[in-house]
Write a protein that holds these residues in place. Structure first.
Motif, PDB file in Angstrom:
ATOM      1  N   LEU A   8       0.839  -1.208   0.000  1.00  0.00           N
ATOM      2  CA  LEU A   8       0.000   0.000   0.000  1.00  0.00           C
ATOM      3  C   LEU A   8       0.871   1.254   0.000  1.00  0.00           C
ATOM      4  O   LEU A   8       0.571   2.227  -0.719  1.00  0.00           O
ATOM      5  CB  LEU A   8      -0.915  -0.022   1.225  1.00  0.00           C
ATOM      6  CG  LEU A   8      -1.883   1.161   1.374  1.00  0.00           C
ATOM      7  CD1 LEU A   8      -2.834   1.229   0.191  1.00  0.00           C
ATOM      8  CD2 LEU A   8      -2.674   1.055   2.679  1.00  0.00           C
ATOM      9  N   ILE A   9       1.935   1.207   0.789  1.00  0.00           N
ATOM     10  CA  ILE A   9       2.843   2.356   0.826  1.00  0.00           C
ATOM     11  C   ILE A   9       3.495   2.572  -0.533  1.00  0.00           C
ATOM     12  O   ILE A   9       3.620   3.701  -1.012  1.00  0.00           O
ATOM     13  CB  ILE A   9       3.898   2.161   1.929  1.00  0.00           C
ATOM     14  CG1 ILE A   9       3.223   2.175   3.314  1.00  0.00           C
ATOM     15  CG2 ILE A   9       4.953   3.230   1.848  1.00  0.00           C
ATOM     16  CD1 ILE A   9       4.179   1.869   4.459  1.00  0.00           C
ATOM     17  N   LYS A  11       2.351   1.700  -3.401  1.00  0.00           N
ATOM     18  CA  LYS A  11       1.355   2.191  -4.351  1.00  0.00           C
ATOM     19  C   LYS A  11       1.105   3.681  -4.153  1.00  0.00           C
ATOM     20  O   LYS A  11       0.975   4.445  -5.128  1.00  0.00           O
ATOM     21  CB  LYS A  11       0.058   1.406  -4.165  1.00  0.00           C
ATOM     22  CG  LYS A  11      -1.016   1.747  -5.175  1.00  0.00           C
ATOM     23  CD  LYS A  11      -2.248   0.865  -4.959  1.00  0.00           C
ATOM     24  CE  LYS A  11      -3.326   1.208  -6.002  1.00  0.00           C
ATOM     25  NZ  LYS A  11      -4.537   0.368  -5.815  1.00  0.00           N
ATOM     26  N   THR A  12       1.080   4.106  -2.896  1.00  0.00           N
ATOM     27  CA  THR A  12       0.863   5.524  -2.601  1.00  0.00           C
ATOM     28  C   THR A  12       2.021   6.372  -3.109  1.00  0.00           C
ATOM     29  O   THR A  12       1.818   7.448  -3.696  1.00  0.00           O
ATOM     30  CB  THR A  12       0.696   5.722  -1.076  1.00  0.00           C
ATOM     31  OG1 THR A  12      -0.391   4.925  -0.601  1.00  0.00           O
ATOM     32  CG2 THR A  12       0.436   7.164  -0.749  1.00  0.00           C
ATOM     33  N   LYS A  15       1.771   6.685  -6.811  1.00  0.00           N
ATOM     34  CA  LYS A  15       0.753   7.669  -7.216  1.00  0.00           C
ATOM     35  C   LYS A  15       1.283   9.092  -7.091  1.00  0.00           C
ATOM     36  O   LYS A  15       1.113   9.907  -7.976  1.00  0.00           O
ATOM     37  CB  LYS A  15      -0.496   7.516  -6.346  1.00  0.00           C
ATOM     38  CG  LYS A  15      -1.403   6.364  -6.752  1.00  0.00           C
ATOM     39  CD  LYS A  15      -2.670   6.380  -5.913  1.00  0.00           C
ATOM     40  CE  LYS A  15      -3.618   5.279  -6.372  1.00  0.00           C
ATOM     41  NZ  LYS A  15      -4.887   5.287  -5.593  1.00  0.00           N
ATOM     42  N   HIS A  16       1.957   9.374  -5.949  1.00  0.00           N
ATOM     43  CA  HIS A  16       2.487  10.724  -5.736  1.00  0.00           C
ATOM     44  C   HIS A  16       3.539  11.070  -6.780  1.00  0.00           C
ATOM     45  O   HIS A  16       3.577  12.202  -7.272  1.00  0.00           O
ATOM     46  CB  HIS A  16       3.100  10.825  -4.335  1.00  0.00           C
ATOM     47  CG  HIS A  16       2.063  10.824  -3.236  1.00  0.00           C
ATOM     48  ND1 HIS A  16       2.394  10.664  -1.915  1.00  0.00           N
ATOM     49  CD2 HIS A  16       0.711  10.957  -3.263  1.00  0.00           C
ATOM     50  CE1 HIS A  16       1.291  10.699  -1.174  1.00  0.00           C
ATOM     51  NE2 HIS A  16       0.252  10.863  -1.989  1.00  0.00           N
ATOM     52  N   ARG A 140      -6.525  16.244  -7.273  1.00  0.00           N
ATOM     53  CA  ARG A 140      -5.659  15.072  -7.405  1.00  0.00           C
ATOM     54  C   ARG A 140      -6.246  14.070  -8.397  1.00  0.00           C
ATOM     55  O   ARG A 140      -5.522  13.481  -9.219  1.00  0.00           O
ATOM     56  CB  ARG A 140      -5.460  14.406  -6.041  1.00  0.00           C
ATOM     57  CG  ARG A 140      -4.672  15.232  -5.050  1.00  0.00           C
ATOM     58  CD  ARG A 140      -4.257  14.401  -3.850  1.00  0.00           C
ATOM     59  NE  ARG A 140      -5.408  13.888  -3.107  1.00  0.00           N
ATOM     60  CZ  ARG A 140      -6.006  14.536  -2.111  1.00  0.00           C
ATOM     61  NH1 ARG A 140      -5.583  15.747  -1.748  1.00  0.00           N
ATOM     62  NH2 ARG A 140      -7.036  13.981  -1.478  1.00  0.00           N
TER      63      ARG A 140
END
Length: 433
Positions: A8-9, A11-12, A15-16, A140
């Motif tokens: 999850l980290i 993936k985040t 995205k950023h 976003r």
């Protein structure tokens, strides 16, 4: 669990990084961005509305603080007034009651401002941070949509290395990003205009409550201050009538002897005549009374150091000196028996129903309210604020006392001609005209 959290980290972070890259390319003009002029207008209105709400909340919080500070200052002031306002003064109890009423008005006013004005303002202002979060999220999602759109276009534009699986996956991601963005965008297109339009009704309601609370407070406090003014006016009137004037003696004042206040010089040399010649030889008791009465007068004339054998001659000297220095008409009455024998009330002075009358006074052609006129035969300097000073020869118009109960025997109320000064004066310092 640790693997899913790590995924999850990652993936985040991905995205950023993708959003940062997309914004960088958009700023350089390498790729286009989705434009929405209507939303941009709504966003400008929202920003203006939020700034106005923040300013209003800041200023009103400051106003509430100032109101509470004035409330405390008002209470402290009224407490001080209650302490210094003497209990025997008129309106003392009413002053305390009105001070309590004023404090209650301040408390009610501050409570209304906090409850009915500040709380709704805080509720109104709290909408903007939540709406701002939604706007930022929409931004976003718009970047994600543009990024997926550009990726899908790049996959389609390379037919030699076209990978149908990647194209299909890109299309799915594009449709998902578009759906998320359009949902948020549609909601904001409805919510932003509605929030902007609500500003008018909120401002009207809030200001009406504020101004109504102000009006009630100032109207009711004006009534309290009107009552306080009436209390102080009553105190001023009582003071002018001498109700709170501190008298020098507890007993009623008697008119002064001219010798006590004039510039006459009393001769203290021993006289040739003896006081025994003036006394009635028929009664020995009368002789003793007079001797005992005039003994203090002898001491006042500087003969207190003589021997007891010479007291009789000294007393006679004192009496003869006083009789020589002031005429009988200028002798002052007093309350004590012994002084009455020394200073007799002039024969031309009498009192009827509390009003001083003078034999031989002319009452013709006098202004309204004037009983008669007198002329000063001795100089008199006042010893109290309600008395009248005058020089020898000045003319005084005798008038009635404003309050007959304040009239004292041997004293007149008069107005000095030329200056219109008004006050009490001893009758035996003047003679009627």
């Amino acid at each position: 669990m640790a693997e899913s959290k790590g995924a999850l980290i990652a993936k985040t972070v991905q995205k950023h990084a993708g959003r940062a890259k997309e914004k960088f390319l958009q700023n350089l003009g390498k790729v286009d961005r989705t434009a929405d002029d209507i939303f941009d207008e709504h966003l400008q209105n929202f920003t203006r509305q939020q700034n106005a709400a923040n300013r209003l909340q800041k200023e009103f919080n400051n106003y509430i603080r100032c109101v509470r500070a004035v409330q405390l200052a008002s209470k402290s002031l009224m407490d001080s007034l209650n302490e210094i306002y003497e209990s025997q003064w008129s309106g003392h109890d009413m002053l305390y009651v009105q001070a309590q009423n004023l404090d209650m008005l301040w408390q009610d006013f501050a409570h209304k401002l906090a409850d009915q004005v500040l709380v709704p303002l805080n509720t109104y202002q709290s909408q903007f941070p939540e709406m701002r979060k939604k706007i930022d999220k929409r931004g976003r999602k718009l970047v994600d949509f543009d990024s997926q759109r550009h990726n899908f276009q790049s996959l389609q534009c390379n037919p030699k290395k076209r990978d149908e699986l990647k194209v299909s996956r890109g299309k799915e991601l594009l449709e998902e990003a578009k759906r998320t963005y359009e949902q948020l965008n549609s909601e904001l297109h409805d919510e932003l205009p509605a929030l902007y339009d609500s500003r008018v009704l909120f401002l009207v309601t809030n200001l009406q409550t504020l101004f109504a609370a102000e009006q009630v407070f100032h109207t009711e406090s004006a009534k309290v201050f009107s009552e306080l003014e009436a209390i102080v006016d009553k105190l001023a009137n009582d003071s002018q009538r001498g109700s709170y004037t501190l008298k020098k003696n507890s007993s009623p004042q008697s008119p002064k002897s001219p010798n006590a206040n004039s510039s006459l010089i009393i001769n203290t040399q021993p006289p040739q005549n003896n006081v025994s010649a003036a006394l009635d030889d028929s009664t020995a008791a009368s002789h003793e009374d007079v001797a005992s009465t005039i003994a203090p007068a002898a001491q006042l004339n500087g003969n207190a150091n003589n021997t007891s054998a010479n007291n009789s001659n000294d007393n006679s000297s004192s009496l003869n000196n006083q009789e020589a220095s002031s005429p009988k008409s200028a002798k002052a009455p007093a309350s004590k028996r012994g002084v009455e024998e020394l200073y007799d009330i002039p024969v031309d002075v009498e009192y009827e129903n509390g009003i001083h009358l003078s034999a031989g006074a002319t009452t013709d052609n006098l202004p309204p309210g004037v009983l008669y006129r007198v002329k000063a035969t001795y100089k008199y300097n006042r010893e109290d604020v309600d008395e009248l000073s005058f020089e020898v020869g000045e003319i005084i118009r005798v008038v009635e006392y404003d309050d007959p109960e304040e009239q004292e025997e041997g004293w007149l109320m008069g107005i000095k001609e030329g200056t219109n000064e008004k006050g009490m004066f001893p009758a035996n310092f003047t003679k009627p005209l």
